[in-house]
Design a protein around this motif. Structure first.
Motif, PDB file in Angstrom:
ATOM      1  N   ARG A   4       0.829  -1.200   0.000  1.00 17.89           N
ATOM      2  CA  ARG A   4       0.000   0.000   0.000  1.00 17.89           C
ATOM      3  C   ARG A   4       0.866   1.253   0.000  1.00 17.89           C
ATOM      4  NH1 ARG A   4      -4.700  -0.840   4.319  1.00 17.89           N
ATOM      5  NH2 ARG A   4      -4.701   1.408   4.115  1.00 17.89           N
ATOM      6  N   ALA A   5       1.970   1.217   0.722  1.00 21.37           N
ATOM      7  CA  ALA A   5       2.857   2.375   0.760  1.00 21.37           C
ATOM      8  C   ALA A   5       3.505   2.600  -0.599  1.00 21.37           C
ATOM      9  CB  ALA A   5       3.919   2.191   1.842  1.00 21.37           C
ATOM     10  N   GLU A  23      11.710  13.313  -6.090  1.00 25.17           N
ATOM     11  CA  GLU A  23      12.373  12.129  -5.544  1.00 25.17           C
ATOM     12  C   GLU A  23      11.459  11.503  -4.508  1.00 25.17           C
ATOM     13  OE1 GLU A  23      16.275  12.876  -3.989  1.00 25.17           O
ATOM     14  OE2 GLU A  23      16.755  14.264  -5.599  1.00 25.17           O
ATOM     15  N   THR A  24      11.435  10.168  -4.445  1.00 28.65           N
ATOM     16  CA  THR A  24      10.638   9.490  -3.429  1.00 28.65           C
ATOM     17  C   THR A  24      11.537   8.608  -2.571  1.00 28.65           C
ATOM     18  OG1 THR A  24      10.140   7.611  -4.876  1.00 28.65           O
ATOM     19  CG2 THR A  24       8.577   9.428  -4.896  1.00 28.65           C
ATOM     20  N   SER A  25      11.144   8.440  -1.322  1.00 29.85           N
ATOM     21  CA  SER A  25      11.842   7.519  -0.431  1.00 29.85           C
ATOM     22  C   SER A  25      10.817   6.878   0.499  1.00 29.85           C
ATOM     23  CB  SER A  25      12.935   8.230   0.367  1.00 29.85           C
ATOM     24  OG  SER A  25      12.383   9.251   1.163  1.00 29.85           O
ATOM     25  N   PHE A  26      11.075   5.641   0.877  1.00 34.00           N
ATOM     26  CA  PHE A  26      10.196   4.886   1.758  1.00 34.00           C
ATOM     27  C   PHE A  26      10.935   4.601   3.061  1.00 34.00           C
ATOM     28  CE2 PHE A  26       8.792   0.713   3.344  1.00 34.00           C
ATOM     29  CZ  PHE A  26       7.476   1.026   3.651  1.00 34.00           C
ATOM     30  N   ILE A  27      10.333   4.971   4.181  1.00 32.55           N
ATOM     31  CA  ILE A  27      10.953   4.760   5.491  1.00 32.55           C
ATOM     32  C   ILE A  27       9.915   4.192   6.446  1.00 32.55           C
ATOM     33  CG2 ILE A  27      12.081   5.866   7.465  1.00 32.55           C
ATOM     34  CD1 ILE A  27      13.082   8.023   5.504  1.00 32.55           C
ATOM     35  N   TYR A  41       8.020   9.565   1.412  1.00 32.72           N
ATOM     36  CA  TYR A  41       8.307  10.993   1.269  1.00 32.72           C
ATOM     37  C   TYR A  41       8.513  11.307  -0.206  1.00 32.72           C
ATOM     38  CZ  TYR A  41       9.220  10.972   6.289  1.00 32.72           C
ATOM     39  OH  TYR A  41       9.094  10.842   7.655  1.00 32.72           O
ATOM     40  N   VAL A  42       7.891  12.375  -0.657  1.00 33.02           N
ATOM     41  CA  VAL A  42       8.080  12.846  -2.032  1.00 33.02           C
ATOM     42  C   VAL A  42       8.619  14.266  -1.924  1.00 33.02           C
ATOM     43  CG1 VAL A  42       6.999  13.361  -4.241  1.00 33.02           C
ATOM     44  CG2 VAL A  42       6.164  11.436  -2.864  1.00 33.02           C
TER      45      VAL A  42
END
Length: 112
Positions: A4-5, A23-27, A41-42
């Protein structure tokens, strides 16, 4: 949960498709009481967005002015979540739109 994320990241990135610099990042964050909060985060030249999976739903918040760290909220006077990060730590708050009172829902969230 992670799927889902990733979907949320794709949707938000699609919204910013016109911005070549997005830019995207997943934490993932581990919070008190064993609660895990995945966040995408975008970051773009015009907008910074955090998409959180909270209480079974996806919440999109925009970066706001903060004295320290990065504070994400919803640009309205209504009730809303606030996600506040500083370094590897974060916390989730709830703002009551009527009183303006801000209550911490999850504290001591640490980046995994």
């Amino acid at each position: 949960m992670m799927a889902r994320a990733v979907i949320a990241a794709s949707l938000v990135a699609g919204l910013l498709a016109g911005a070549a610099s997005a830019e995207t990042s997943f934490i993932r964050y581990g919070c008190e009481r064993g609660v895990e909060v995945p966040v995408v985060y975008v970051t773009d030249t015009n907008t910074d967005i955090a998409v959180l999976e909270v209480e079974g739903g996806m919440i999109q918040l925009e970066a706001e002015e903060a004295a320290s760290g990065v504070r994400y909220g919803w640009p309205s006077d209504g009730s809303h979540y606030v996600w506040w990060t500083k370094g590897d730590e974060a916390m989730l708050n709830w703002v009551d739109g009527e009183t303006g009172e801000e209550v911490t829902l999850l504290a001591s969230c640490l980046r995994k």
